[in-house]
Design an enzyme around this catalytic site. Structure first.
Site, PDB file in Angstrom:
ATOM      1  CG  HIS A   1      69.866  27.332  36.806  1.00 48.07           C
ATOM      2  ND1 HIS A   1      69.255  27.741  35.772  1.00 48.07           N
ATOM      3  CD2 HIS A   1      71.115  26.660  36.359  1.00 48.07           C
ATOM      4  CE1 HIS A   1      70.031  27.745  34.559  1.00 48.07           C
ATOM      5  NE2 HIS A   1      71.152  26.979  34.979  1.00 48.07           N
TER       6      HIS A   1
ATOM      7  CD  GLU B   1      67.665  27.302  32.411  1.00 50.45           C
ATOM      8  OE1 GLU B   1      67.457  26.274  32.843  1.00 50.45           O
ATOM      9  OE2 GLU B   1      68.518  27.601  31.445  1.00 50.45           O
TER      10      GLU B   1
ATOM     11  CB  SER C   1      77.260  29.623  25.366  1.00 53.25           C
ATOM     12  OG  SER C   1      76.085  29.877  25.238  1.00 53.25           O
TER      13      SER C   1
HETATM   14  P1  13P Z   1      74.246  26.159  28.241  1.00 51.84           P
HETATM   15  O1  13P Z   1      75.596  25.436  28.738  1.00 51.84           O
HETATM   16  O2  13P Z   1      73.218  25.277  27.622  1.00 51.84           O
HETATM   17  O3  13P Z   1      74.153  27.637  28.145  1.00 51.84           O
HETATM   18  O4  13P Z   1      73.677  26.201  30.030  1.00 51.84           O
HETATM   19  C1  13P Z   1      74.371  26.762  30.867  1.00 51.84           C
HETATM   20  C2  13P Z   1      73.640  26.570  32.252  1.00 51.84           C
HETATM   21  O5  13P Z   1      72.664  27.187  32.641  1.00 51.84           O
HETATM   22  C3  13P Z   1      74.092  25.418  33.065  1.00 51.84           C
HETATM   23  O6  13P Z   1      73.297  25.520  34.260  1.00 51.84           O
END
Ligand code: 13P
Length: 248
Positions: A93, A95, A208
Site C-alpha cells: 500500500h 501509505e 476516493s
Molecule cells: P480512500 O478510499 O479513503 O481514498 O482510500 C483508498 C485507499 O487507500 C484504499 O486502500
C-alpha cells in the site's frame, strides 16, 4: 474472460471492537449481491474478532511481514493473521511505501510470504501527483508491477490494485479515461509477466471511491472492483458501493 467484481475495504488505522457492528449490514449487503465478492481488511487486532463475527465476508490484513517467523519485533507474519481468520492481505500500500519506506521488492516478498501461507493477496501500485504531472504515471506503474508481481501470480489468489496516491483520501479521482488507460497498461504488463494468467487477475481501482462515483468507475473496461478506504468504515457508505458493483 469474465471476472467477478471485488469490492474490498481497507480500514487502515481506524476501527475498534465496537466498530465491528458495521460489518453486520455489510454482510447483509454482500448476501444480497451474490455476483460480487466483498472483503474487508482491518487492523491486525480486529482480524480475529471480525472473522468470528462475520464468517460470510472475507476478512483480511493490511500488511504482513515478508518472513514466516523470527526476530522482528512488532511485526506480524502471514501465518499469524491466517491463524486468526484472515483469508487475504493487502501488500505494498502506498501509505506503507510512504510511511515505512517499503519498496516494490518488499511488496513482492510480502506477496510471496502471504501466498506460502495460503492467503490471497491484493498488491497495490500507483503514482504520486508529481509523477503524473511529469507524464510518468504509466512508466511508474509498469515498473512497480514488474518489480512486485510474483511469477506464479494468477487470479486464484492474486489481485492488483491501482491506487494513484494523489487520489487517496482527497476526494479527487482520475478521469474515467485515465483510469481505463492505466488499467489497460497494467493488464498488458501482467500479460508480459505471467502470460494468459493475466486475464484472470482482477485489477481494482482505489482512491476516493464513494457510493456516488462507484458505478461509473466500475463500468470502465478492465476495472474489476474497488479498494475503498474512508467509505469502507461505515455500512452507510460502503453498502452503496457493493450495490453499485452488483448493478454494473
Ligand atoms: P480512500 O478510499 O479513503 O481514498 O482510500 C483508498 C485507499 O487507500 C484504499 O486502500
Amino acid at each position: 474472460m469474465t471476472r467477478r467484481k471485488l469490492v474490498a475495504g481497507n480500514w487502515k488505522m481506524n476501527g475498534s471492537l465496537a466498530a465491528l457492528g458495521e460489518l453486520d449490514a455489510i454482510v447483509a449487503a454482500a448476501d444480497a449481491a451474490p455476483g460480487v465478492d466483498v472483503a474487508v481488511a482491518v487492523p491486525a487486532t480486529l482480524i480475529g474478532p471480525a472473522a468470528a463475527r462475520v464468517p460470510g465476508v472475507a476478512i483480511g490484513a493490511e500488511d504482513v511481514h515478508e518472513r514466516d517467523a523470527g526476530a522482528h519485533t512488532g511485526c506480524i507474519s502471514a501465518a499469524m493473521v491466517a491463524e486468526v481468520g484472515a483469508s487475504f492481505t493487502i501488500v505494498g500500500h502506498s501509505e506503507r511505501r510512504a510511511d515505512q519506506g517499503e519498496t516494490s521488492q518488499d511488496a513482492w516478498a510480502k506477496a510471496a510470504a502471504a501466498h506460502r501461507q495460503g492467503l490471497n493477496v491484493i498488491l497495490c501500485c500507483g503514482e504520486t501527483e508529481a509523477e503524473r504531472n511529469a507524464g510518468r504515471a504509466e512508466r511508474v506503474v509498469q515498473a512497480q508491477i514488474e518489480k512486485s508481481v510474483p511469477d506464479n501470480a494468477d487470479g486464484s489468489w492474486f489481485t492488483l490494485a491501482y491506487e494513484p496516491r494523489w487520489a487517496i483520501g482527497t476526494g479527487r479521482t482520475p478521469t474515467l479515461e485515465e483510469i481505463g488507460s492505466i488499467h489497460a497498461i497494467a493488464r498488458a504488463k501482467l500479460r508480459m509477466l505471467i502470460g494468459d494468467a493475466a486475464d484472470g487477475v482482477r485489477i481494482l481501482y482505489g482512491g476516493s471511491v464513494t457510493g456516488e462515483n462507484a458505478a461509473t468507475i466500475l463500468a470502465v473496461d478492465d476495472v474489476d472492483g474497488a479498494l475503498v478506504g474512508g467509505a469502507s468504515l461505515t455500512a452507510a457508505k460502503f453498502v452503496p458501493i457493493i450495490e453499485a458493483a452488483a448493478g454494473v
